[in-house]
Scaffold this active site. Structure first.
Site, PDB file in Angstrom:
ATOM      1  N   ASN A   1       1.546   3.138  -2.633  1.00 23.55           N
ATOM      2  CA  ASN A   1       0.830   4.112  -3.472  1.00 23.55           C
ATOM      3  C   ASN A   1      -0.398   4.647  -2.747  1.00 23.55           C
ATOM      4  O   ASN A   1      -0.695   5.841  -2.824  1.00 23.55           O
ATOM      5  CB  ASN A   1       0.439   3.475  -4.812  1.00 23.55           C
ATOM      6  CG  ASN A   1       1.595   3.524  -5.791  1.00 23.55           C
ATOM      7  OD1 ASN A   1       1.974   4.584  -6.263  1.00 23.55           O
ATOM      8  ND2 ASN A   1       2.181   2.365  -6.060  1.00 23.55           N
TER       9      ASN A   1
ATOM     10  N   ASP B   1      -4.653  -3.950 -17.735  1.00 27.89           N
ATOM     11  CA  ASP B   1      -3.708  -2.829 -17.840  1.00 27.89           C
ATOM     12  C   ASP B   1      -3.904  -2.012 -19.119  1.00 27.89           C
ATOM     13  O   ASP B   1      -2.934  -1.556 -19.735  1.00 27.89           O
ATOM     14  CB  ASP B   1      -2.254  -3.328 -17.733  1.00 27.89           C
ATOM     15  CG  ASP B   1      -1.954  -3.889 -16.351  1.00 27.89           C
ATOM     16  OD1 ASP B   1      -2.529  -3.377 -15.364  1.00 27.89           O
ATOM     17  OD2 ASP B   1      -1.171  -4.842 -16.250  1.00 27.89           O
TER      18      ASP B   1
ATOM     19  N   HIS C   1       0.196   1.490 -13.074  1.00 26.65           N
ATOM     20  CA  HIS C   1       0.969   0.334 -13.524  1.00 26.65           C
ATOM     21  C   HIS C   1       2.416   0.778 -13.735  1.00 26.65           C
ATOM     22  O   HIS C   1       2.663   1.840 -14.311  1.00 26.65           O
ATOM     23  CB  HIS C   1       0.391  -0.214 -14.834  1.00 26.65           C
ATOM     24  CG  HIS C   1       1.078  -1.464 -15.279  1.00 26.65           C
ATOM     25  ND1 HIS C   1       0.884  -2.677 -14.650  1.00 26.65           N
ATOM     26  CD2 HIS C   1       1.970  -1.694 -16.270  1.00 26.65           C
ATOM     27  CE1 HIS C   1       1.627  -3.599 -15.250  1.00 26.65           C
ATOM     28  NE2 HIS C   1       2.303  -3.028 -16.224  1.00 26.65           N
TER      29      HIS C   1
ATOM     30  N   LEU D   1     -10.656  -7.929 -12.348  1.00 25.27           N
ATOM     31  CA  LEU D   1     -12.035  -7.502 -12.116  1.00 25.27           C
ATOM     32  C   LEU D   1     -12.900  -7.917 -13.300  1.00 25.27           C
ATOM     33  O   LEU D   1     -12.432  -7.922 -14.446  1.00 25.27           O
ATOM     34  CB  LEU D   1     -12.059  -5.983 -11.917  1.00 25.27           C
ATOM     35  CG  LEU D   1     -11.355  -5.548 -10.616  1.00 25.27           C
ATOM     36  CD1 LEU D   1     -10.987  -4.072 -10.656  1.00 25.27           C
ATOM     37  CD2 LEU D   1     -12.220  -5.866  -9.399  1.00 25.27           C
TER      38      LEU D   1
ATOM     39  N   GLU E   1      -9.795  -4.977 -20.774  1.00 23.54           N
ATOM     40  CA  GLU E   1      -8.533  -5.678 -21.030  1.00 23.54           C
ATOM     41  C   GLU E   1      -7.508  -5.287 -19.969  1.00 23.54           C
ATOM     42  O   GLU E   1      -7.418  -4.109 -19.592  1.00 23.54           O
ATOM     43  CB  GLU E   1      -8.031  -5.285 -22.434  1.00 23.54           C
ATOM     44  CG  GLU E   1      -6.890  -6.141 -22.929  1.00 23.54           C
ATOM     45  CD  GLU E   1      -6.174  -5.453 -24.105  1.00 23.54           C
ATOM     46  OE1 GLU E   1      -4.936  -5.514 -24.153  1.00 23.54           O
ATOM     47  OE2 GLU E   1      -6.871  -4.833 -24.926  1.00 23.54           O
TER      48      GLU E   1
ATOM     49  N   GLY F   1       0.786  -1.235   0.000  1.00 19.52           N
ATOM     50  CA  GLY F   1       0.000   0.000   0.000  1.00 19.52           C
ATOM     51  C   GLY F   1       0.816   1.282   0.000  1.00 19.52           C
ATOM     52  O   GLY F   1       0.355   2.315   0.499  1.00 19.52           O
TER      53      GLY F   1
ATOM     54  N   GLU G   1       6.181   6.725  -9.008  1.00 22.01           N
ATOM     55  CA  GLU G   1       4.751   6.399  -8.885  1.00 22.01           C
ATOM     56  C   GLU G   1       4.115   7.228  -7.769  1.00 22.01           C
ATOM     57  O   GLU G   1       2.980   7.687  -7.882  1.00 22.01           O
ATOM     58  CB  GLU G   1       4.566   4.914  -8.552  1.00 22.01           C
ATOM     59  CG  GLU G   1       4.901   3.962  -9.674  1.00 22.01           C
ATOM     60  CD  GLU G   1       4.659   2.511  -9.274  1.00 22.01           C
ATOM     61  OE1 GLU G   1       3.596   2.193  -8.725  1.00 22.01           O
ATOM     62  OE2 GLU G   1       5.560   1.685  -9.495  1.00 22.01           O
TER      63      GLU G   1
ATOM     64  N   MET H   1      -4.567  -6.869  -6.596  1.00 24.03           N
ATOM     65  CA  MET H   1      -4.063  -7.967  -7.429  1.00 24.03           C
ATOM     66  C   MET H   1      -5.150  -8.973  -7.821  1.00 24.03           C
ATOM     67  O   MET H   1      -4.876 -10.167  -7.924  1.00 24.03           O
ATOM     68  CB  MET H   1      -2.921  -8.688  -6.699  1.00 24.03           C
ATOM     69  CG  MET H   1      -1.720  -7.795  -6.404  1.00 24.03           C
ATOM     70  SD  MET H   1      -1.001  -7.075  -7.893  1.00 24.03           S
ATOM     71  CE  MET H   1      -0.173  -8.504  -8.561  1.00 24.03           C
TER      72      MET H   1
ATOM     73  N   ASN I   1      -6.121   3.136 -12.250  1.00 21.98           N
ATOM     74  CA  ASN I   1      -5.101   2.169 -11.839  1.00 21.98           C
ATOM     75  C   ASN I   1      -3.729   2.755 -12.121  1.00 21.98           C
ATOM     76  O   ASN I   1      -3.561   3.578 -13.022  1.00 21.98           O
ATOM     77  CB  ASN I   1      -5.273   0.880 -12.657  1.00 21.98           C
ATOM     78  CG  ASN I   1      -4.268  -0.188 -12.297  1.00 21.98           C
ATOM     79  OD1 ASN I   1      -4.016  -0.457 -11.124  1.00 21.98           O
ATOM     80  ND2 ASN I   1      -3.656  -0.809 -13.302  1.00 21.98           N
TER      81      ASN I   1
ATOM     82  N   SER J   1       2.464   4.568 -15.379  1.00 24.34           N
ATOM     83  CA  SER J   1       1.278   5.120 -16.044  1.00 24.34           C
ATOM     84  C   SER J   1       0.084   5.036 -15.106  1.00 24.34           C
ATOM     85  O   SER J   1      -0.089   4.032 -14.406  1.00 24.34           O
ATOM     86  CB  SER J   1       0.919   4.295 -17.286  1.00 24.34           C
ATOM     87  OG  SER J   1       2.028   4.108 -18.131  1.00 24.34           O
TER      88      SER J   1
HETATM   89  C1  GRF Z   1       3.041  -0.754  -7.679  1.00 21.39           C
HETATM   90  O1  GRF Z   1       4.249  -0.896  -8.382  1.00 21.39           O
HETATM   91  C2  GRF Z   1       1.914  -0.490  -8.640  1.00 21.39           C
HETATM   92  O2  GRF Z   1       2.297   0.234  -9.768  1.00 21.39           O
HETATM   93  C3  GRF Z   1       1.513  -1.876  -9.034  1.00 21.39           C
HETATM   94  O3  GRF Z   1       1.646  -2.659  -7.879  1.00 21.39           O
HETATM   95  C4  GRF Z   1       2.611  -2.057  -7.015  1.00 21.39           C
HETATM   96  C5  GRF Z   1       1.915  -1.819  -5.716  1.00 21.39           C
HETATM   97  O4  GRF Z   1       2.792  -1.331  -4.728  1.00 21.39           O
HETATM   98  N1  GRF Z   1       0.181  -1.892  -9.603  1.00 21.39           N
HETATM   99  P1  GRF Z   1       2.190  -0.680  -3.406  1.00 21.39           P
HETATM  100  O5  GRF Z   1       1.306  -1.730  -2.767  1.00 21.39           O
HETATM  101  O6  GRF Z   1       1.428   0.538  -3.797  1.00 21.39           O
HETATM  102  O7  GRF Z   1       3.379  -0.377  -2.553  1.00 21.39           O
END
Ligand code: GRF
Length: 213
Positions: free
Chosen positions: A8, A139, A103, A87, A137, A6, A168, A84, A101, A130
């Site tokens: 992000n 990502d 990625h 959906l 589809e 978590g 990010e 993860m 999202n 991104s």
């Molecule tokens: C990040 O690299 C994000 O881009 C990807 O999964 C990772 C999640 O990391 N979708 P966190 O749980 O936010 O630390």
């Protein structure tokens, strides 16, 4: 919605605490009880809950429960942050243009799992991250914001993912602000941004080596 550490999510929580930031986090949902991000959110005073996918036989039922919980939070937007689970089409349609999202690649390159490993194997010199509106589809979907990150000789999956992750954490709050304020919106399969300003464009330059992890 999260599944793991978590970081992000934490960057979005921190941004939302800013005085003029145009969004609030109303809740955090994890599909895993052991997601480290749950305690980070709880410490920030944000309501959390677990909807364990293994309690549901069908993906449709799991996703319907997610929607019920999101509606109970009165969420206007849903941010996937390391969530993860795939959906269902129904869920994605229900949250059309409200589901975003992040990625860790410059989409449409390296969709799916292990993008850094595959980027390193291909010897690419610039990667990035991104933020996009989610479509059916994996990502894919209209891109809201991207940032470039250099790949250095000698990088490993660990060093590269850490360098991208640091970016990010800037990009996601930036992209969410664009959407929440109404400055960015999907028009068909492209995102239109009102008044692109020079501050935004700083995110698009590769950081110098001294700025990176
Ligand atoms: C990040 O690299 C994000 O881009 C990807 O999964 C990772 C999640 O990391 N979708 P966190 O749980 O936010 O630390």
């Amino acid at each position: 919605m999260i599944s793991g550490r978590g970081s992000n999510m934490a960057s979005l929580i921190a941004a939302c605490e800013g005085k003029d930031y145009p969004a609030d986090i109303v809740g955090v949902i994890s599909n895993r009880q052991d997601a480290l991000g749950l305690s980070v959110a709880a410490q920030a005073g944000i309501p959390t809950l677990v909807v364990d996918h293994s309690d549901f036989e069908r993906r449709e039922d799991f996703d319907a429960e997610l929607t019920r919980r999101l509606e109970a939070f009165e969420a206007d937007l849903v941010c996937l942050a390391g969530f993860m689970r795939l959906l269902t089409d129904g869920f994605v349609s229900q949250w059309h243009d409200k589901l975003i999202n992040i990625h860790p690649s410059l989409l449409p390159a390296f969709k799916g799992l292990d993008p850094h490993t595959r980027a390193l194997a291909m010897g690419i010199k610039i990667t990035g991250c991104s933020v996009h509106f989610v479509r059916v589809e994996l990502d894919s979907g209209p891109i809201i914001a991207q940032a470039a990150v250099p790949v250095f000789t000698g990088d490993t999956e660990e060093t590269l993912s850490a360098r991208v992750l640091a970016v990010e954490h800037k990009l996601y709050p930036h992209a969410l602000a664009l959407v929440a304020s109404g400055r960015a919106r999907a028009v068909g399969e492209r995102v239109v941004i009102d008044d692109d300003d020079p501050v935004d464009t700083q995110l698009f330059s590769p950081p110098t080596k001294t700025n990176t992890v």
